[in-house]
Scaffold this motif. Structure first.
Motif, short mmCIF file in Angstrom:
data_model
loop_
_atom_site.label_atom_id
_atom_site.label_comp_id
_atom_site.label_asym_id
_atom_site.label_seq_id
_atom_site.Cartn_x
_atom_site.Cartn_y
_atom_site.Cartn_z
N TYR A 57 0.83 -1.22 0.00
CA TYR A 57 0.00 0.00 0.00
C TYR A 57 0.86 1.26 0.00
O TYR A 57 2.04 1.23 0.37
CB TYR A 57 -0.90 0.03 1.24
N GLN A 58 0.22 2.38 -0.36
CA GLN A 58 0.80 3.70 -0.15
C GLN A 58 0.47 4.09 1.29
O GLN A 58 -0.51 4.77 1.54
CB GLN A 58 0.20 4.70 -1.12
N ALA A 59 1.28 3.64 2.22
CA ALA A 59 0.95 3.77 3.63
C ALA A 59 1.67 4.95 4.27
O ALA A 59 2.86 5.16 4.06
CB ALA A 59 1.29 2.49 4.39
N THR A 60 0.91 5.70 5.07
CA THR A 60 1.43 6.80 5.87
C THR A 60 1.33 6.41 7.33
O THR A 60 0.29 5.93 7.78
CB THR A 60 0.60 8.08 5.62
N GLY A 61 2.40 6.62 8.07
CA GLY A 61 2.38 6.30 9.50
C GLY A 61 1.99 7.51 10.32
O GLY A 61 2.17 8.66 9.90
N SER A 62 1.45 7.26 11.51
CA SER A 62 1.14 8.36 12.42
C SER A 62 1.23 7.89 13.85
O SER A 62 1.07 6.70 14.14
CB SER A 62 -0.27 8.93 12.14
N ASP A 63 1.49 8.84 14.73
CA ASP A 63 1.51 8.55 16.16
C ASP A 63 1.36 9.87 16.90
O ASP A 63 1.71 10.94 16.38
CB ASP A 63 2.83 7.87 16.56
N ALA A 64 0.84 9.79 18.12
CA ALA A 64 0.74 10.98 18.97
C ALA A 64 2.09 11.34 19.58
O ALA A 64 2.30 12.49 19.99
CB ALA A 64 -0.29 10.77 20.07
N SER A 65 3.00 10.36 19.64
CA SER A 65 4.31 10.58 20.24
C SER A 65 5.31 11.04 19.19
O SER A 65 5.64 10.31 18.25
CB SER A 65 4.81 9.29 20.90
N ALA A 66 5.83 12.25 19.38
CA ALA A 66 6.86 12.75 18.46
C ALA A 66 8.12 11.90 18.56
O ALA A 66 8.88 11.80 17.58
CB ALA A 66 7.18 14.21 18.80
N LEU A 67 8.36 11.26 19.70
CA LEU A 67 9.57 10.46 19.87
C LEU A 67 9.51 9.18 19.05
O LEU A 67 10.53 8.75 18.50
CB LEU A 67 9.78 10.15 21.35
N PHE A 68 8.34 8.54 18.98
CA PHE A 68 8.21 7.37 18.12
C PHE A 68 8.47 7.77 16.65
O PHE A 68 9.14 7.03 15.92
CB PHE A 68 6.82 6.76 18.23
N LEU A 69 7.94 8.90 16.24
CA LEU A 69 8.14 9.35 14.87
C LEU A 69 9.62 9.65 14.61
O LEU A 69 10.17 9.28 13.56
CB LEU A 69 7.30 10.60 14.59
N GLU A 70 10.28 10.30 15.57
CA GLU A 70 11.70 10.60 15.42
C GLU A 70 12.54 9.33 15.34
O GLU A 70 13.44 9.22 14.50
CB GLU A 70 12.17 11.46 16.60
N ALA A 71 12.24 8.37 16.20
CA ALA A 71 13.00 7.12 16.21
C ALA A 71 12.84 6.39 14.88
O ALA A 71 13.82 5.82 14.35
CB ALA A 71 12.53 6.23 17.36
N PHE A 72 11.63 6.39 14.33
CA PHE A 72 11.41 5.71 13.05
C PHE A 72 12.11 6.43 11.91
O PHE A 72 12.70 5.80 11.03
CB PHE A 72 9.91 5.61 12.78
N ARG A 73 12.05 7.76 11.91
CA ARG A 73 12.71 8.53 10.84
C ARG A 73 14.22 8.27 10.82
O ARG A 73 14.84 8.28 9.76
CB ARG A 73 12.46 10.03 11.03
N ARG A 74 14.80 8.06 11.98
CA ARG A 74 16.24 7.78 12.02
C ARG A 74 16.56 6.47 11.31
O ARG A 74 17.61 6.35 10.67
CB ARG A 74 16.71 7.69 13.48
N ARG A 75 15.66 5.50 11.42
CA ARG A 75 15.90 4.19 10.80
C ARG A 75 15.39 4.11 9.37
O ARG A 75 15.95 3.39 8.56
CB ARG A 75 15.21 3.09 11.63
N GLN A 76 14.31 4.83 9.08
CA GLN A 76 13.64 4.73 7.78
C GLN A 76 13.31 6.12 7.24
O GLN A 76 12.14 6.53 7.20
CB GLN A 76 12.36 3.89 7.90
N PRO A 77 14.30 6.90 6.84
CA PRO A 77 14.02 8.25 6.33
C PRO A 77 13.23 8.20 5.03
O PRO A 77 13.35 7.25 4.26
CB PRO A 77 15.40 8.85 6.12
N GLY A 78 12.40 9.21 4.82
CA GLY A 78 11.70 9.34 3.55
C GLY A 78 10.30 8.78 3.51
O GLY A 78 9.58 8.97 2.53
N ILE A 79 9.88 8.06 4.56
CA ILE A 79 8.52 7.51 4.60
C ILE A 79 7.59 8.56 5.20
O ILE A 79 7.92 9.16 6.23
CB ILE A 79 8.49 6.20 5.42
N PRO A 80 6.44 8.83 4.58
CA PRO A 80 5.54 9.88 5.10
C PRO A 80 4.98 9.54 6.47
O PRO A 80 4.47 8.44 6.69
CB PRO A 80 4.44 9.95 4.04
#
Length: 205
Positions: A57-80
């Motif tokens: 799918y064309q999947a977009t992730g979301s979370d209320a925690s900015a820290l979860f988003l930051e941790a994921f971006r460090r491992r997987q940059p470029g995913i919306p």
């Protein structure tokens, strides 16, 4: 400040969840939502399910925690990614599908009702939502987070009338029957099929 606004708590949860994913849930979603559809994951946490969703799918992730988003971006940059509360879901985007894995039970009953109402607004007609829950009748607080367990009959009154319950299935995550998922569809008034936001075929039902 929420429990997952603490970096140590986020890192501990990522380690705890590393052997768990929603592969079976994504497979269930694929029976109803065609490949290439635009999907929003609520409460992505470490992001393992988001990567599974993005395989088809064309999947977009979301979370209320900015820290979860930051941790994921460090491992997987470029995913919306979007910073969203699962109750209010404040986004102007609309989606063919919405997905969550053991997230919505953290909402109060009033918040869960509001979440389903908001999902009905951002889902395109013909769209599908899949959400998993722990099964039971308990209501408890653990590590500062309230968890509400549901059965189909206790969850049903909270569903938005604009969403049709297509399926409800028990399954085992830790022990037999400890979990269940629901599949919801936003039907057309005429009952006809609708193309997805990505231009693909309508979801089979």
């Amino acid at each position: 400040m929420g429990y997952f606004d603490n970096w140590d708590n986020v890192q501990a949860y990522i380690r705890q969840a590393q052997d768990h994913d929603g592969r079976a849930l994504v497979a269930a979603l694929r029976q109803y939502l065609p490949a290439g559809a635009k999907v929003l994951e609520l409460g992505m946490g470490p992001g393992s399910d988001l990567l599974l969703l993005r395989e088809c799918y064309q999947a977009t992730g979301s979370d209320a925690s900015a820290l979860f988003l930051e941790a994921f971006r460090r491992r997987q940059p470029g995913i919306p990614l979007l910073r969203l509360d699962a109750a209010s879901i404040k986004t102007a985007q609309r989606f063919d599908g919405i997905y969550s894995n053991k997230v919505l039970h953290l909402l109060t009953r009033a918040q869960l009702r509001a979440s389903f109402a908001r999902q009905a607004e951002i889902l395109l007609v013909g769209g599908i939502a899949l959400h998993s829950f722990w099964h039971g009748d308990d209501d408890y607080v653990m590590q500062g987070q309230r968890t509400i367990l549901y059965r189909q009959e206790t969850l049903r009154p909270l569903l938005d009338p604009r969403l049709e319950l297509v399926a409800c299935q028990r399954y085992a995550e830790i022990e037999a029957g400890d979990s269940f998922y629901i599949l919801l569809r936003k039907p057309r008034a005429d009952g006809g099929a609708t193309k997805s936001a990505s231009g693909g075929a309508p979801a089979p039902v």
